[in-house]
Design a protein around this motif. Sequence first.
Motif, mmCIF file in Angstrom:
data_model
loop_
_atom_site.group_PDB
_atom_site.id
_atom_site.type_symbol
_atom_site.label_atom_id
_atom_site.label_comp_id
_atom_site.label_asym_id
_atom_site.label_seq_id
_atom_site.Cartn_x
_atom_site.Cartn_y
_atom_site.Cartn_z
ATOM 1 N N GLU A 152 9.991 2.711 -11.710
ATOM 2 C CA GLU A 152 10.929 1.997 -10.840
ATOM 3 C C GLU A 152 10.245 1.499 -9.571
ATOM 4 O OE1 GLU A 152 14.481 4.282 -10.203
ATOM 5 O OE2 GLU A 152 14.906 4.398 -12.343
ATOM 6 N N VAL A 153 9.286 2.260 -9.065
ATOM 7 C CA VAL A 153 8.500 1.799 -7.909
ATOM 8 C C VAL A 153 7.725 0.552 -8.311
ATOM 9 C CG1 VAL A 153 6.568 2.336 -6.371
ATOM 10 C CG2 VAL A 153 8.330 4.062 -6.793
ATOM 11 N N LYS A 154 7.077 0.605 -9.477
ATOM 12 C CA LYS A 154 6.292 -0.536 -9.956
ATOM 13 C C LYS A 154 7.165 -1.786 -10.123
ATOM 14 C CE LYS A 154 3.135 -1.958 -13.604
ATOM 15 N NZ LYS A 154 2.480 -1.566 -14.845
ATOM 16 N N ARG A 164 1.403 6.400 -7.083
ATOM 17 C CA ARG A 164 0.281 7.281 -7.431
ATOM 18 C C ARG A 164 0.682 8.754 -7.257
ATOM 19 N NH1 ARG A 164 -3.544 4.447 -5.417
ATOM 20 N NH2 ARG A 164 -3.171 5.070 -3.270
ATOM 21 N N ASP A 165 1.404 9.051 -6.177
ATOM 22 C CA ASP A 165 1.863 10.426 -5.957
ATOM 23 C C ASP A 165 2.807 10.875 -7.072
ATOM 24 O OD1 ASP A 165 0.394 10.608 -3.629
ATOM 25 O OD2 ASP A 165 2.123 10.326 -2.294
ATOM 26 N N LEU A 166 3.747 10.009 -7.436
ATOM 27 C CA LEU A 166 4.695 10.346 -8.497
ATOM 28 C C LEU A 166 3.977 10.557 -9.824
ATOM 29 C CD1 LEU A 166 7.541 7.851 -7.561
ATOM 30 C CD2 LEU A 166 7.646 10.352 -7.392
ATOM 31 N N GLN A 167 3.026 9.694 -10.132
ATOM 32 C CA GLN A 167 2.257 9.837 -11.374
ATOM 33 C C GLN A 167 1.438 11.123 -11.353
ATOM 34 O OE1 GLN A 167 0.165 6.077 -11.237
ATOM 35 N NE2 GLN A 167 1.432 5.248 -12.894
ATOM 36 N N GLY A 168 0.854 11.439 -10.202
ATOM 37 C CA GLY A 168 0.060 12.663 -10.084
ATOM 38 C C GLY A 168 0.903 13.907 -10.269
ATOM 39 N N LEU A 169 2.082 13.918 -9.661
ATOM 40 C CA LEU A 169 2.979 15.060 -9.825
ATOM 41 C C LEU A 169 3.444 15.201 -11.272
ATOM 42 C CD1 LEU A 169 5.030 14.650 -6.549
ATOM 43 C CD2 LEU A 169 3.500 16.552 -7.118
ATOM 44 N N ALA A 170 3.744 14.084 -11.907
ATOM 45 C CA ALA A 170 4.147 14.119 -13.315
ATOM 46 C C ALA A 170 3.010 14.684 -14.172
ATOM 47 C CB ALA A 170 4.547 12.728 -13.796
ATOM 48 N N SER A 171 1.800 14.272 -13.882
ATOM 49 C CA SER A 171 0.640 14.766 -14.623
ATOM 50 C C SER A 171 0.443 16.270 -14.401
ATOM 51 C CB SER A 171 -0.610 14.000 -14.192
ATOM 52 O OG SER A 171 -1.742 14.495 -14.845
ATOM 53 N N ASP A 172 0.629 16.721 -13.166
ATOM 54 C CA ASP A 172 0.513 18.154 -12.865
ATOM 55 C C ASP A 172 1.554 18.964 -13.630
ATOM 56 O OD1 ASP A 172 -1.552 17.557 -11.121
ATOM 57 O OD2 ASP A 172 -0.323 17.800 -9.300
ATOM 58 N N LEU A 173 2.783 18.452 -13.682
ATOM 59 C CA LEU A 173 3.830 19.145 -14.432
ATOM 60 C C LEU A 173 3.498 19.203 -15.916
ATOM 61 C CD1 LEU A 173 7.183 17.934 -12.827
ATOM 62 C CD2 LEU A 173 6.249 20.247 -12.836
ATOM 63 N N ARG A 197 0.816 -1.213 0.000
ATOM 64 C CA ARG A 197 0.000 0.000 0.000
ATOM 65 C C ARG A 197 0.858 1.276 0.000
ATOM 66 N NH1 ARG A 197 -5.473 1.204 1.343
ATOM 67 N NH2 ARG A 197 -5.653 3.386 1.948
ATOM 68 N N PRO A 198 1.913 1.357 0.839
ATOM 69 C CA PRO A 198 2.756 2.560 0.778
ATOM 70 C C PRO A 198 3.406 2.762 -0.590
ATOM 71 C CG PRO A 198 3.199 1.349 2.803
ATOM 72 C CD PRO A 198 2.310 0.483 1.955
ATOM 73 N N ASN A 199 3.808 1.660 -1.241
ATOM 74 C CA ASN A 199 4.414 1.790 -2.565
ATOM 75 C C ASN A 199 3.379 2.166 -3.623
ATOM 76 O OD1 ASN A 199 6.956 1.313 -1.603
ATOM 77 N ND2 ASN A 199 6.934 -0.855 -2.095
ATOM 78 N N GLN A 200 2.157 1.673 -3.466
ATOM 79 C CA GLN A 200 1.082 2.085 -4.377
ATOM 80 C C GLN A 200 0.843 3.594 -4.243
ATOM 81 O OE1 GLN A 200 -2.243 -0.318 -3.171
ATOM 82 N NE2 GLN A 200 -1.631 -2.066 -4.439
ATOM 83 N N ARG A 226 11.353 12.448 -15.379
ATOM 84 C CA ARG A 226 12.024 11.814 -14.234
ATOM 85 C C ARG A 226 11.010 11.219 -13.271
ATOM 86 N NH1 ARG A 226 15.002 16.473 -14.202
ATOM 87 N NH2 ARG A 226 14.221 17.082 -12.168
ATOM 88 N N LEU A 227 9.957 11.964 -12.973
ATOM 89 C CA LEU A 227 8.937 11.452 -12.051
ATOM 90 C C LEU A 227 8.261 10.208 -12.618
ATOM 91 C CD1 LEU A 227 7.322 14.777 -10.810
ATOM 92 C CD2 LEU A 227 8.677 13.167 -9.459
ATOM 93 N N SER A 228 7.985 10.204 -13.907
ATOM 94 C CA SER A 228 7.379 9.024 -14.531
ATOM 95 C C SER A 228 8.315 7.822 -14.438
ATOM 96 C CB SER A 228 7.050 9.301 -15.993
ATOM 97 O OG SER A 228 6.023 10.255 -16.089
ATOM 98 N N THR A 229 9.598 8.063 -14.654
ATOM 99 C CA THR A 229 10.585 6.988 -14.544
ATOM 100 C C THR A 229 10.639 6.458 -13.120
ATOM 101 O OG1 THR A 229 11.890 7.899 -16.358
ATOM 102 C CG2 THR A 229 13.031 6.398 -14.843
#
Length: 82
Positions: free
Chosen positions: A67-69, A12-21, A5-8, A60-63
């Motif tokens: 890497e988390v996945k 999700r946070d990294l993907q959200g930030l990448a989307s915001d950028l 759950r923490p890694n999910q 970078r955030l998407s990458t």
Amino acid sequence: MPLTRPNQELRRDLQGLASDLKWSAVELMRIAERLSQAGNEHDAQAVIRICQVMQAGEDRLSTYGDEVKAGRIERNGNYIKS
């Protein structure tokens, strides 16, 4: 192996930030276009350079999310380790 759950949440946070950028860079590109059309090419080019930096950050955030996945980066409590 499924993500914890923490890694999910981290992914999700990294993907959200990448989307915001990405969204912000698209909006700034529209502003740059209007600046250019108004004859303010110097400022338009400055905004385009900002967009390029944001797009590199998005990549970078998407990458990192990938890497988390893949399990190469994980959240352990309040810390991230790789």
